[in-house]
Design a protein around this motif. Structure first.
Motif, PDB file in Angstrom:
ATOM      1  N   GLY A  52       0.788  -1.231   0.000  1.00  0.00           N
ATOM      2  CA  GLY A  52       0.000   0.000   0.000  1.00  0.00           C
ATOM      3  C   GLY A  52       0.812   1.268   0.000  1.00  0.00           C
ATOM      4  N   VAL A  53       2.151   1.150   0.155  1.00  0.00           N
ATOM      5  CA  VAL A  53       3.030   2.321   0.153  1.00  0.00           C
ATOM      6  C   VAL A  53       3.762   2.387  -1.187  1.00  0.00           C
ATOM      7  CG1 VAL A  53       4.983   3.473   1.262  1.00  0.00           C
ATOM      8  CG2 VAL A  53       3.324   2.217   2.653  1.00  0.00           C
ATOM      9  N   TYR A  54       3.614   3.507  -1.874  1.00  0.00           N
ATOM     10  CA  TYR A  54       4.180   3.681  -3.204  1.00  0.00           C
ATOM     11  C   TYR A  54       5.174   4.848  -3.187  1.00  0.00           C
ATOM     12  CZ  TYR A  54       0.440   0.615  -4.870  1.00  0.00           C
ATOM     13  OH  TYR A  54      -0.396  -0.458  -5.086  1.00  0.00           O
ATOM     14  N   VAL A  55       6.082   4.828  -4.153  1.00  0.00           N
ATOM     15  CA  VAL A  55       7.119   5.854  -4.227  1.00  0.00           C
ATOM     16  C   VAL A  55       6.948   6.672  -5.498  1.00  0.00           C
ATOM     17  CG1 VAL A  55       9.595   6.252  -4.507  1.00  0.00           C
ATOM     18  CG2 VAL A  55       8.787   4.598  -2.834  1.00  0.00           C
ATOM     19  N   SER A  56       7.146   7.961  -5.360  1.00  0.00           N
ATOM     20  CA  SER A  56       7.067   8.865  -6.508  1.00  0.00           C
ATOM     21  C   SER A  56       8.193   9.883  -6.418  1.00  0.00           C
ATOM     22  CB  SER A  56       5.695   9.575  -6.504  1.00  0.00           C
ATOM     23  OG  SER A  56       5.599  10.481  -7.574  1.00  0.00           O
ATOM     24  N   LYS A  98     -16.102   3.754   1.243  1.00  0.00           N
ATOM     25  CA  LYS A  98     -15.978   5.062   1.877  1.00  0.00           C
ATOM     26  C   LYS A  98     -15.905   4.921   3.393  1.00  0.00           C
ATOM     27  CE  LYS A  98     -16.044   7.374  -1.939  1.00  0.00           C
ATOM     28  NZ  LYS A  98     -14.823   8.071  -2.385  1.00  0.00           N
ATOM     29  N   SER A  99     -15.010   5.698   4.009  1.00  0.00           N
ATOM     30  CA  SER A  99     -14.867   5.723   5.464  1.00  0.00           C
ATOM     31  C   SER A  99     -14.264   7.062   5.853  1.00  0.00           C
ATOM     32  CB  SER A  99     -13.972   4.573   5.930  1.00  0.00           C
ATOM     33  OG  SER A  99     -12.650   4.751   5.449  1.00  0.00           O
ATOM     34  N   ASP A 100     -14.070   7.254   7.140  1.00  0.00           N
ATOM     35  CA  ASP A 100     -13.480   8.507   7.611  1.00  0.00           C
ATOM     36  C   ASP A 100     -11.966   8.542   7.418  1.00  0.00           C
ATOM     37  OD1 ASP A 100     -15.969   9.396   8.383  1.00  0.00           O
ATOM     38  OD2 ASP A 100     -15.795   8.606  10.426  1.00  0.00           O
ATOM     39  N   ASP A 101     -11.373   7.408   7.108  1.00  0.00           N
ATOM     40  CA  ASP A 101      -9.931   7.368   6.896  1.00  0.00           C
ATOM     41  C   ASP A 101      -9.578   8.054   5.578  1.00  0.00           C
ATOM     42  OD1 ASP A 101      -9.586   5.736   9.224  1.00  0.00           O
ATOM     43  OD2 ASP A 101     -10.256   4.015   8.040  1.00  0.00           O
ATOM     44  N   TYR A 102      -8.342   8.533   5.512  1.00  0.00           N
ATOM     45  CA  TYR A 102      -7.883   9.158   4.276  1.00  0.00           C
ATOM     46  C   TYR A 102      -7.772   8.111   3.167  1.00  0.00           C
ATOM     47  CZ  TYR A 102      -6.664  13.316   6.981  1.00  0.00           C
ATOM     48  OH  TYR A 102      -6.720  14.428   7.779  1.00  0.00           O
ATOM     49  N   ASP A 103      -8.141   8.509   1.968  1.00  0.00           N
ATOM     50  CA  ASP A 103      -7.914   7.629   0.824  1.00  0.00           C
ATOM     51  C   ASP A 103      -6.415   7.537   0.540  1.00  0.00           C
ATOM     52  OD1 ASP A 103     -10.626   7.057   0.300  1.00  0.00           O
ATOM     53  OD2 ASP A 103     -10.849   8.986  -0.718  1.00  0.00           O
ATOM     54  N   ILE A 104      -5.775   8.718   0.517  1.00  0.00           N
ATOM     55  CA  ILE A 104      -4.336   8.778   0.228  1.00  0.00           C
ATOM     56  C   ILE A 104      -3.662   9.745   1.195  1.00  0.00           C
ATOM     57  CG2 ILE A 104      -2.570   9.306  -1.492  1.00  0.00           C
ATOM     58  CD1 ILE A 104      -4.575   8.767  -3.672  1.00  0.00           C
ATOM     59  N   ILE A 105      -2.573   9.290   1.795  1.00  0.00           N
ATOM     60  CA  ILE A 105      -1.708  10.178   2.578  1.00  0.00           C
ATOM     61  C   ILE A 105      -0.432  10.382   1.779  1.00  0.00           C
ATOM     62  CG2 ILE A 105      -0.437  10.498   4.728  1.00  0.00           C
ATOM     63  CD1 ILE A 105      -2.469   8.654   6.072  1.00  0.00           C
ATOM     64  N   ILE A 106      -0.119  11.622   1.490  1.00  0.00           N
ATOM     65  CA  ILE A 106       1.055  11.964   0.679  1.00  0.00           C
ATOM     66  C   ILE A 106       2.127  12.525   1.596  1.00  0.00           C
ATOM     67  CG2 ILE A 106       1.916  13.351  -1.242  1.00  0.00           C
ATOM     68  CD1 ILE A 106      -1.141  13.517  -2.106  1.00  0.00           C
ATOM     69  N   ILE A 107       3.271  11.881   1.637  1.00  0.00           N
ATOM     70  CA  ILE A 107       4.372  12.336   2.489  1.00  0.00           C
ATOM     71  C   ILE A 107       5.380  13.051   1.606  1.00  0.00           C
ATOM     72  CG2 ILE A 107       6.151  11.645   4.124  1.00  0.00           C
ATOM     73  CD1 ILE A 107       4.521   9.150   4.715  1.00  0.00           C
ATOM     74  N   GLY A 108       5.473  14.347   1.773  1.00  0.00           N
ATOM     75  CA  GLY A 108       6.387  15.155   0.966  1.00  0.00           C
ATOM     76  C   GLY A 108       5.660  16.238   0.209  1.00  0.00           C
ATOM     77  N   PHE A 132      -2.044   9.491  11.528  1.00  0.00           N
ATOM     78  CA  PHE A 132      -2.986   9.572  10.409  1.00  0.00           C
ATOM     79  C   PHE A 132      -3.167   8.171   9.823  1.00  0.00           C
ATOM     80  CE2 PHE A 132      -0.403  13.503  10.455  1.00  0.00           C
ATOM     81  CZ  PHE A 132      -1.386  14.397  10.844  1.00  0.00           C
ATOM     82  N   ILE A 133      -4.381   7.860   9.434  1.00  0.00           N
ATOM     83  CA  ILE A 133      -4.700   6.532   8.912  1.00  0.00           C
ATOM     84  C   ILE A 133      -5.245   6.657   7.495  1.00  0.00           C
ATOM     85  CG2 ILE A 133      -6.099   4.453   9.245  1.00  0.00           C
ATOM     86  CD1 ILE A 133      -6.138   5.053  12.219  1.00  0.00           C
ATOM     87  N   GLY A 134      -4.718   5.848   6.591  1.00  0.00           N
ATOM     88  CA  GLY A 134      -5.151   5.916   5.197  1.00  0.00           C
ATOM     89  C   GLY A 134      -5.095   4.571   4.503  1.00  0.00           C
ATOM     90  N   LYS A 135      -5.652   4.540   3.295  1.00  0.00           N
ATOM     91  CA  LYS A 135      -5.676   3.304   2.509  1.00  0.00           C
ATOM     92  C   LYS A 135      -4.446   3.161   1.627  1.00  0.00           C
ATOM     93  CE  LYS A 135     -10.708   3.729   2.415  1.00  0.00           C
ATOM     94  NZ  LYS A 135     -11.858   4.189   1.618  1.00  0.00           N
ATOM     95  N   ARG A 136      -3.907   4.284   1.204  1.00  0.00           N
ATOM     96  CA  ARG A 136      -2.699   4.299   0.399  1.00  0.00           C
ATOM     97  C   ARG A 136      -1.784   5.406   0.893  1.00  0.00           C
ATOM     98  NH1 ARG A 136      -4.232   0.107  -1.106  1.00  0.00           N
ATOM     99  NH2 ARG A 136      -4.554  -0.712  -3.226  1.00  0.00           N
ATOM    100  N   VAL A 137      -0.475   5.188   0.731  1.00  0.00           N
ATOM    101  CA  VAL A 137       0.515   6.211   1.074  1.00  0.00           C
ATOM    102  C   VAL A 137       1.428   6.420  -0.124  1.00  0.00           C
ATOM    103  CG1 VAL A 137       2.534   6.760   2.485  1.00  0.00           C
ATOM    104  CG2 VAL A 137       0.496   5.824   3.562  1.00  0.00           C
ATOM    105  N   ILE A 138       1.656   7.670  -0.488  1.00  0.00           N
ATOM    106  CA  ILE A 138       2.621   8.016  -1.528  1.00  0.00           C
ATOM    107  C   ILE A 138       3.833   8.659  -0.858  1.00  0.00           C
ATOM    108  CG2 ILE A 138       3.105   9.454  -3.543  1.00  0.00           C
ATOM    109  CD1 ILE A 138       0.203   9.217  -4.347  1.00  0.00           C
ATOM    110  N   LEU A 139       4.981   8.030  -1.004  1.00  0.00           N
ATOM    111  CA  LEU A 139       6.233   8.589  -0.498  1.00  0.00           C
ATOM    112  C   LEU A 139       6.837   9.474  -1.575  1.00  0.00           C
ATOM    113  CD1 LEU A 139       8.210   5.777   1.374  1.00  0.00           C
ATOM    114  CD2 LEU A 139       7.434   7.947   2.305  1.00  0.00           C
TER     115      LEU A 139
END
Length: 772
Positions: free
Chosen positions: A36-40, A72-82, A185-192
């Protein structure tokens, strides 16, 4: 020894070497080892602003198409770090698609760009992909770029939190938790999208803690008429030196190597201009020993040297955030765990069973005790040499089988623990399912054959069939993922040669051929007196030592094959015409080994080991001479060559390390025919041309080269690539994001590589260029 050294230097003349920096392990979709953690962006190894911005937007689009946010939920769909171009571009795309997102930035928006030197030039090289990001990135300077970026998001009211440094990412209950010092923070996907946000690399010398030592240049005007040392040999180092020289300073550049290999041509040209003006001095092959208040001591080839100094800029790059990635369970390329050693043991033991097993014969009774006793009591006489070696093969094969039973079961256990990685629907399930079934099938064939509990036919037959099916399956995969005509034609050719000449002809068509031509025909009597001689038609001497000298034809023809035919082919098409289009070892590397190219060893040490092949070539020549000449002891030399080189190096090691060191270890370090072709290659017209103005120094071309060639060192200078190791696989050409590279030929043989041609005569819009 001096002659030997000179010979090796001649073979590798003008062939630079380069280390490959390690980045997080990513799958084909940019996902790390933490699900679930991706890099960009820059953390993928591509340092171009436009491509970083594009990659952020592309990831969000991919997630949307995958339908991962339907629940759908209260959690973030995507958390972007950076909060750089990649991260903000992803945020804009999230907003467009009405996704619940958050950007977490440890400092300030566009922090890396804010830290660029004042008025630093920006070259917004276009990407070959369609630019989908809404961020405006154009040529200019630092200040204009920041203005464009900030205007692109003005009034968008993006959901951004700055000043929050992420400490760890973890996965719990199917969701991702992003932890900072005070918040979670809680999410379904994370973009590093953090780039190389680690600490600056250190010299680790006395005096480095002094206030005059810096690792960033903010404003060159802070210095005037000073003596400044810049340490490093990359673009940042040269740009820093040029900017300081332009302010009237006297600059010394200290670089540990004999020449610059990485900087862009325009930076090099500006350095040369300041050199002529006396403002820049370069000290190659030097290292900083100590930094003092008013001077710096350098260690050079001429001894220690003191340089008067007012300021030091250490521009040797930044470390990746290794500790943060480690805490989050994100593995780096080349990182080894207990499973790595288990898989390596399983692979080596399986191929020990396979290669030694198929060479041996079943023994009476077939039990381990009798097998060992027969080997111990073996009379080492010439009349017993073949029988004795088969005992040896069986013993080693049996030991490999025993080790494989335990290591294979353990490896399967590790795979079941990571079912999503190995057995998710699609290619992973097909790939690993095939490998497991193949291992089980051949193990059954081996044990039945060695214990004589049934009849399975020749083990060599099953091996050849397994070789063909593996090449066909993984070749099909390569065609589907790398959609160029060059690769399609190459795979078709390799699979046809393997299936027809090395499987069908010796195993199924030989009898029909004999019936059609007659047993007494010249072709059957001389060219194919036995079915397995068909291998000699494809595996040129010294790859197939068994047929050499068998009769008059097979004494003369190998010289024509490996001498005249091969030399003429290489002169116009390079070594790769054989290694990449004919050879069965190369065929397996280009199909089965395709996914493991980036595991190949790189750097000066790895390059030096390539000379091993020249010693093996010498061994092959001595063995052949002794065998054909009937010299006493020749059979011992031949058997040693067969066991150590053919079976162990080419077979067990060659295939056993595919998943760990890439698919070309045998081709690169052990193949004696490749060593012979290296001599021919010095006179070849074949090159890989590069348009240096388009090169962005991303290093992808070097990274994907499974022969360890530092392709980028040629590309960013516009020098035709002439490294003798090149097998014409087209990975560098096809992987280049800017279409910089293309296959072609220089007008005449150019051993010294003086040509500076950058585009092939036929252009780059045909399949022969490797691009289409």
């Amino acid at each position: 020894m001096g002659y030997v050294t000179s010979y090796f230097n001649w073979l590798q003349k003008d062939c630079p070497t380069g280390e490959v920096e390690k980045y997080p392990q990513l799958d084909d979709h940019g996902q790390t080892t933490l699900e679930g953690v991706y890099v960009s962006g820059d953390l993928t190894g591509i340092p171009l602003l436009t491509m970083a911005a594009n990659s952020g937007a592309q990831l969000v689009r991919k997630f949307s198409y995958d339908g991962v946010f339907e629940d759908k939920s209260d959690d973030y769909d995507i958390i972007i770090i950076g909060g750089g171009p990649a991260g903000i571009s992803a945020a804009v795309e999230c907003q467009k698609r009405k996704l619940n997102y958050l950007v977490v930035e440890g400092s300030r928006l566009f922090n890396t760009i804010e830290n660029f030197p004042k008025a630093k030039s920006i070259i917004a090289t276009p990407t070959n992909d369609k630019y989908i990001s809404e961020l405006k990135i154009t040529d200019g300077v630092k200040e204009s770029l920041l203005e464009d970026l900030k205007s692109s998001i003005h009034k968008k009211n993006l959901n951004i939190k700055t000043g929050l440094r992420v400490e760890q990412i973890s996965r719990k209950n199917g969701l991702l938790e992003v932890k900072t010092k005070d918040e979670l923070f809680i999410g379904k996907r994370v973009i590093l999208a953090i780039g190389k946000s680690g600490d600056a690399r250190k010299l680790k010398v006395p005096g480095e803690e002094l206030g005059k030592v810096k690792n960033r240049l903010f404003d060159p005007a802070d210095h005037y008429n000073q003596n400044i040392l810049v340490v490093g040999g990359g673009d940042n180092a040269l740009e820093t030196a040029n900017a300081l020289a332009a302010q009237g300073n006297t600059v010394t550049i200290s670089y540990r190597k004999a020449a610059f290999s990485r900087p862009k041509q325009e930076n090099m040209e500006e350095v040369r201009k300041w050199q002529k003006d006396g403002k820049i001095t370069i000290v190659y092959k030097s290292e900083v020993k100590e930094i003092r208040d008013k001077s710096v001591w350098l260690t050079t080839v001429e001894g220690e040297k003191e340089v008067v100094n007012d300021a030091v800029y250490v521009m040797i790059g930044r470390e990746l955030p290794i500790q943060f990635l480690g805490r989050s369970g994100i593995k780096m390329e080349g990182e080894k765990s207990s499973s790595w050693y288990v898989f390596l043991t399983a692979m080596i033991s399986f191929f020990t069973m396979l290669y030694f097993g198929k060479k041996g014969v079943g023994l009476e009774g077939g039990n381990f005790t009798e097998m060992t006793q027969n080997f111990i009591n073996l009379p080492l006489t010439r009349t017993e040499e073949i029988k004795g070696m088969k005992y040896l093969y069986n013993l080693v094969g049996w030991l490999g089988a025993v080790v494989f039973i335990f290591s294979g079961i353990t490896a399967l256990f590790y795979m079941l623990k990571e079912k999503k990685k190995y057995f998710s629907p699609g290619w992973p399930l097909v790939k690993y399912g095939y490998l497991i079934l193949s291992a089980l099938l051949f193990s059954a064939v081996y044990f039945i054959g060695v214990t004589k509990t049934g009849s399975t036919g020749s083990m060599g037959y099953w091996y050849s069939l397994l070789y063909c099916t593996t090449m066909a399956l993984f070749g099909y995969r390569r065609i589907q993922t790398k959609k160029t005509k060059y690769i399609k034609y190459q795979v078709y050719t390799l699979v046809f040669i393997q299936v027809f000449f090395l499987f069908l002809l010796p195993n199924h068509l030989y009898g029909s051929l004999v019936s059609a031509l007659g047993e007494d025909s010249w072709f059957i009597q001389n060219v194919l007196p036995e079915a397995w001689y068909s291998y000699g038609l494809i595996l040129f001497w010294p790859l197939n030592m068994g047929v050499f000298g068998a009769n008059t034809f097979w004494t003369i023809f190998p010289f024509i094959q490996s001498g005249l035919i091969l030399f003429l082919l290489i002169k116009y098409y390079g070594k790769g015409v054989y290694c990449g289009w004919i050879c069965s070892c190369g065929g397996m590397a280009e199909t089965f080994g395709d996914e493991y190219r980036n595991l190949a060893p790189h750097g000066p040490k790895a390059k030096n080991f390539e000379n091993i092949g020249q010693y093996i070539l010498a061994f092959a020549m001595i063995t052949t001479s002794m065998k054909v000449g009937g010299i006493s002891g020749g059979w011992i030399s031949a058997l040693l060559y067969e066991v150590l080189i053919d079976v162990f190096f080419a077979g067990v090691l060659g295939l056993g390390v595919y998943f760990f060191l890439g698919g070309r270890i045998w081709c690169r370090y052990g193949c004696p025919l490749a060593a012979l072709m290296h001599i021919y290659t010095r006179f070849s017209k074949y090159r890989i041309f590069s348009e240096k103005k388009k090169c962005i120094s991303c290093n992808i071309c070097t990274k994907v080269c499974h022969m360890g060639i530092d392709v980028m060192n040629y590309a960013n200078k516009g020098i035709p690539m002439n490294d003798a190791e090149c097998v014409r696989c087209s990975a560098c050409v096809q992987s280049c994001p800017m279409d910089v590279l293309a296959f072609g030929e220089v007008e005449v043989s150019d051993p010294n590589n003086n040509s500076r041609k950058q585009i092939p005569d036929k252009g780059k819009n045909n399949w022969q260029s490797g691009l289409k």
